[in-house]
Design an enzyme around this catalytic site. Structure first.
Site, PDB file in Angstrom:
ATOM      1  N   GLU A   1      -0.247  -5.724  -1.866  1.00  0.00           N
ATOM      2  CA  GLU A   1       0.161  -4.612  -2.739  1.00  0.00           C
ATOM      3  C   GLU A   1       1.254  -5.091  -3.707  1.00  0.00           C
ATOM      4  OE1 GLU A   1      -1.356  -2.044  -3.168  1.00  0.00           O
ATOM      5  OE2 GLU A   1      -0.140  -0.267  -3.437  1.00  0.00           O
TER       6      GLU A   1
ATOM      7  N   HIS B   1      -9.762   4.136  -3.196  1.00  0.00           N
ATOM      8  CA  HIS B   1      -8.699   4.081  -2.193  1.00  0.00           C
ATOM      9  C   HIS B   1      -9.200   4.567  -0.846  1.00  0.00           C
ATOM     10  CE1 HIS B   1      -4.625   5.488  -0.529  1.00  0.00           C
ATOM     11  NE2 HIS B   1      -4.762   4.203  -0.319  1.00  0.00           N
TER      12      HIS B   1
ATOM     13  N   ASN C   1      -1.359   9.907   0.060  1.00  0.00           N
ATOM     14  CA  ASN C   1      -0.103   9.253   0.439  1.00  0.00           C
ATOM     15  C   ASN C   1       1.097  10.015  -0.091  1.00  0.00           C
ATOM     16  OD1 ASN C   1      -1.201   7.284   1.961  1.00  0.00           O
ATOM     17  ND2 ASN C   1      -1.249   5.756   0.345  1.00  0.00           N
TER      18      ASN C   1
ATOM     19  N   SER D   1      -2.818   1.301  -2.789  1.00  0.00           N
ATOM     20  CA  SER D   1      -2.433   2.620  -2.259  1.00  0.00           C
ATOM     21  C   SER D   1      -1.441   3.322  -3.154  1.00  0.00           C
ATOM     22  CB  SER D   1      -1.779   2.541  -0.885  1.00  0.00           C
ATOM     23  OG  SER D   1      -1.893   1.335  -0.288  1.00  0.00           O
TER      24      SER D   1
ATOM     25  N   MET E   1      -7.583  -3.927   5.426  1.00  0.00           N
ATOM     26  CA  MET E   1      -8.423  -3.001   4.664  1.00  0.00           C
ATOM     27  C   MET E   1      -9.678  -3.673   4.124  1.00  0.00           C
ATOM     28  SD  MET E   1      -7.102  -0.138   5.000  1.00  0.00           S
ATOM     29  CE  MET E   1      -8.051   0.841   3.846  1.00  0.00           C
TER      30      MET E   1
END
Ligand code: NAI
Length: 683
Positions: free
Chosen positions: A401, A449, A499, A428, A327
């Site tokens: 994360e 995001h 999500n 996320s 990312m």
């Protein structure tokens, strides 16, 4: 006295018609604008000039097409039909003028804009990359209805014209010249000279070269039509997306003139208007405009220079990205592509190198010209030491994360940032409140995001933590627009919007595979519903490790964990990136067998309804401000069947009661994960 058009005549006997829609920053064609254009043309005809040049007085472009607001507020098909007839009649009048005409095109020139330009004898385009010409009607579920489908194939050949009309893509001035869509490309400052020369010389209008022209000949026509139909059929189904099929029928059987199609024909404008896809696609277009408006610059609080205009002001000039993985690397590359200076930090140079390599490939594809590729790469600076932190207007964190690791990083980074810089996280699923605790200025933390793959996904969720200030939220939104993404303000709750809605859908799909249904069958069912890609293939693409992590974060009590997912992860089969997941992946492609026999609708309903239920919950909890924004976010963040208009629209279309009955049946078999959220009563 005309409000939207200004007509002048010069000493050479040339008439100049400026399009300057009153009270708007962008030119669009309303009925009033069209009627005035008819009047203007009558006036021009009376003075019998040597030629007529049509141009736009607006800075941003020639014309954006029909006035969608007027179009969407029309009360019935008769009114819409009258609007189409009017446009045709007025543009035909332009085409029939007895003296030469030229359209001078800068900025965007879409739909009706291009159709007016096509009605002129010549076209000149500005050579800036901001010039965009095209016929994007297909994206709204309709066909180019003001003569575009008639004139474009004659001008550039049927093959190229169909390609533009069926994809809806736009081209810049240079490409337009290569296609034969314009006669000349020059900097805008030379427009006047170019127009004068063309009109006074009055040469024959441009015609396509022989090869291009051949694609419009009767015998070749059938072949081109069949080939194009095959290509369309590979992409979309007629019952889901009737417009591309209608464009083919219109060209092949009706000479591109919508007036020639009988009303009851499936390709007629009336049939298209009556189709739910058209309504949904037009709605998506207006929702996209709404998302764009969130990025307007008022009140923005980011400093720097606008990379497009060079004006000092509101846009972050320097972005520092921490984490050069899947990312962070791609976010950094994207920001540099959009003109920002970017420093990219990771633990070691060899972790940054693959991101730079991917960036180079992206720039080559998008920018093509070597000097532009070089300049973009120069703006993307590897920075293992993190020196960029102290200079950056915006720092974006995209490391692993893990809340603890992120908090530690923030504690090191924040004291080195400029006091007015913004700190953003690409997390996320971790709520911002869990990350803001140790910050001296928690009001300057915002979630940005992005979605994977960054270069293709339009949406960025702009996540507001409980302490995020209004200015910082606004700045995040403006930033997203500045890099040509669509900002969606969201409340900070696990999974935010996208999500959270996606997760139960993927989960249900994987549970079906656990039950022994082939992944190919599950994916086929989702595609049958209209998803662009099946959930199992999508999970393999996103990465099974990531799916599992997000799934765990968002799992509700009592939700089962998919067994095959667990087993895959234990075997380090992470999907596309490791070559094996639910599917085997070779050369970036999932190796699929034909799907099995099954009730695809029932399977699709079982996967989709948990997503709809979660969308309802998000609206109830105010994760986004309203149901429309929920639909917009889910479409632009996941690709959710656009022709269905998003989850809430899909509920309304089939009817709430029908979906609730489906849920009740599924709850009886599978238990509480199919229990309706209390929010259904308000939908
Ligand atoms: P990744 O594992 O590909 O990349 C993480 C990078 O951060 C690695 O290169 C690692 O070396 C680096 N890193 C770790 N600790 C660091 C530190 N202290 N200083 C500097 N660099 C450090 O992970 P990915 O997939 O790029 O995810 C990053 C973030 O983006 C996560 O928060 C994830 O939840 C989020 N995200 C991921 C999406 C996806 O589809 N993969 C989608 C949207 C958000």
């Amino acid at each position: 006295m005309l409000k939207h058009w200004k007509l002048t005549r010069d000493a050479d006997g040339i008439a100049w018609l400026a399009f300057d829609r009153e009270g708007a920053t962008t030119n669009t064609f309303s009925s009033e604008v069209l009627r005035e254009l008819r009047q203007a043309i009558e006036q021009v005809r009376l003075v019998q000039p040597k030629g007529l040049a049509v141009f736009s007085a607006k800075e941003n472009g020639f014309a954006a097409g029909a006035d969608i607001e007027e179009f969407t507020s029309m009360k019935d098909a008769d009114e819409a039909w009258a609007f189409i007839m009017l446009g045709n009649e007025v543009f035909d009048t332009v085409a029939a003028l007895p003296f030469p005409t030229v359209a001078l095109v800068h900025g965007f020139c879409m739909g009706g804009g291009t159709e007016l330009a096509l009605a002129c004898k010549y076209r000149v385009a500005d050579d800036s990359p901001r010039t965009r010409m095209g016929l994007p009607e297909v994206m709204l579920g309709i066909v180019p209805g003001w003569g575009g489908a008639k004139r474009l194939p004659k001008l550039i050949g049927a093959a190229a014209a169909l390609d533009l009309m069926l994809t809806g893509r736009s081209v810049d001035g240079k490409r337009a010249k290569r296609l034969g869509l314009v006669d000349a490309v020059t900097p805008r400052r030379h427009f006047e000279n170019a127009a004068r020369r063309m009109l006074l010389e009055n040469r024959p209008a441009s015609v396509p070269d022989l090869l291009a022209a051949a694609t419009d000949w009767p015998l070749v026509r059938d072949l081109v039509a069949r080939m194009s139909a095959k290509k369309v059929a590979e992409r979309v189904r007629r019952d889901h997306y009737p417009a591309p099929y209608a464009i083919l029928d219109l060209w092949k059987d009706f000479g591109g003139d919508v007036r020639a199609i009988p009303a009851e024909h499936p390709a007629s404008m009336r049939s298209l208007f009556a189709h739910p896809t058209t309504r949904n696609l037009i709605r998506i277009f207006t929702l996209q405009e709404r998302l764009k408006a969130f990025g307007k610059e008022e009140n923005a609080d980011v400093k720097g220079t606008d990379p497009k205009t060079g004006k000092p002001g509101s846009v972050p000039m320097h972005v520092h990205v921490i984490g050069a993985g899947a990312m962070g690397g791609d976010i950094a590359a994207w920001c540099a592509l959009r003109g920002m200076t970017v420093t990219l930090q990771d633990l070691a140079p060899e972790r940054i190198a693959p991101a730079i390599k991917r960036a180079a490939a992206l720039y080559k594809k998008r920018l093509r010209e070597p000097h532009l590729v070089r300049a973009a790469l120069d703006r993307l600076i590897p920075d293992v030491q993190g020196n960029g932190v102290a200079r950056a207007d915006l720092v974006i964190e995209a490391i692993v994360e893990n809340a603890e690791v992120k908090r530690k990083l923030f504690a090191q980074v924040e004291p080195r940032m400029k006091p007015d810089a913004i700190l953003a996280t690409n997390t996320s699923s971790i709520p911002l409140q869990e990350l803001a605790g140790a910050l001296a200025r928690p009001e300057r933390l915002v979630g940005l995001h992005f979605f994977n793959p960054v270069a293709q996904m339009m949406l960025v969720e702009i996540v507001r933590g409980p302490q995020t200030s209004d200015e910082v939220m606004q700045a995040g939104q403006v930033f997203a627009r500045q890099i040509d993404k669509l900002p969606l303000p969201c409340k900070s709750a696990p999974g935010f919007l996208v999500n959270r809605v996606l997760s139960p859908y993927l989960l249900e799909a994987m549970l079906m595979v656990d039950e022994g249904i082939a992944p190919e069958t599950v994916d086929a069912a989702a595609k049958d519903f209209g998803m662009p890609m099946g959930p199992i293939e999508l999970a393999d693409m996103v990465g099974l490790d990531i799916c599992a992590a997000v799934g765990q974060e968002l799992a509700k009590p009592g939700t089962p964990t998919p067994k095959l997912l667990e087993a895959s992860i234990a075997a380090r089969h992470f999907g596309k990136k490791s070559g094996q997941g639910f599917y085997k992946w070779i050369d970036g492609k999932a190796q699929k067998k034909p799907p099995g026999q099954a009730d695809l609708k029932a399977l699709a309903d079982r996967m989709v309804v948990p997503a709809l239920n979660e969308a309802v919950a998000c609206v109830r909890e105010g994760i986004v401000a309203d149901a429309d924004l929920c639909d917009a976010g889910v479409i632009f963040g996941t690709g959710f069947a656009p022709h269905r208009g998003g989850p809430i629209s899909a509920i309304r279309e089939r009817g709430k009661d029908a979906w609730l009955r489906t849920m009740a049946d599924l709850e009886a078999v599978h238990g509480e994960r199919f229990r309706p959220d209390p929010g259904w009563s308000a939908i």
